[in-house]
Motif scaffolding. Sequence first.
Motif: not given
Length: 376
Positions: A229-243
């Motif tokens: 379940x870590x992949x989802x919140x980390x992907x949301x936060x990381x993808x947002x920050x990345x963009x």
Amino acid sequence: MLSRRIKSSAATEKVLPKTENSGVPVASSMLAAILGIGAVSAAAYIVEDVTASSVPPFHPKSQRFDQSSFLGRFSKMLLACDPRLLFYTEAQVRESQKLLESYKDQDSSMDRALWEAQRIVNAALHPDTGEVIPRPFRMSGYVPYNGPICVAMVASTSTPALLFWSWTNQSQNALVNYFNRNASSPMSNETLAKSYAAAVGSALLVAFGLATFIQKKYPPAQAKALLRWVAFPSAVIASSLNCYIVRSPEIESGVPLQDSNGNIVLEGATSQIAARRGVESTTASRAILQAPVYFLPPALLSMGPLSRLVASKPSLSVPLTTFLVLTAFGLGLPATVAIFPQMSEIPVKDLEERYHHLRDPVTQQPYTTLFYNKGL
């Protein structure tokens, strides 16, 4: 709710084949990935074919689909994300470009061919610079290149694996964001390097922080289950920050504004307000994209015939997950991008003072709304 998720993950653990005993079914997973990519291409083909008889007359500044509706924007983006577009060579792209240049010499029977030529050109060349976008960083390359990375992230059950695939994912995302930005705003190599380092560094920090917290707080068996379940919140936060980080230089430099006919209204001037809106809306779409990728496949696998099929043949779990993740990713990408129009409008009253009293040179009426390319 947490206990239910742990139980659900534990049940999934029982379904998934043990890597140390049977290994990952590489051949069937690769076939599933190809089928997932094919499903996205098939959806794009169907939309293009069904709407072929009703294409509007071609004009380079108009749109094949109604961009004021979500369905029209989704159809446009689905065709833009079609993986089949990757097969066109640069020579074929240039031939399509030549056809577009001669559109005034073509009769109405060529409208569909012209729209297709425009789709081929837009998929490979940046709209602001005209430069060729490398295949892995085109919107049409997002599913075949980034989809398998998402599958690997979803399947990660250890911190090293999660960190590696998070780094790979965010590196690819950073380059997609860069190559599909509004390039009318210049960005130096130094700025790009700093943005990349900040974006990927923050992504790894989020993934590592969540994984470390879980491993310290829960026993090993529960921690391994929860790592899924870590992949989802980390992907949301990381993808947002990345963009946001990669695109943030646009906010400082601003973007040019156009009228409804695509003409620049104030040469040499840019709007930071419009640039901020464009970056923020793109960032939001990147965050929303994670939902169908991480939630839809597990939901489908846990119900109905798919659940019974996986229970009877556990070896199908990984290939089915691969197929569903790629399909959800391929259809979710155009859907989330379509939430916000690429050519977005903004009321003049919300812009900087220098735009408030501009008039349309043809009608001599003051502008009430202007437009900008928010990027993808």
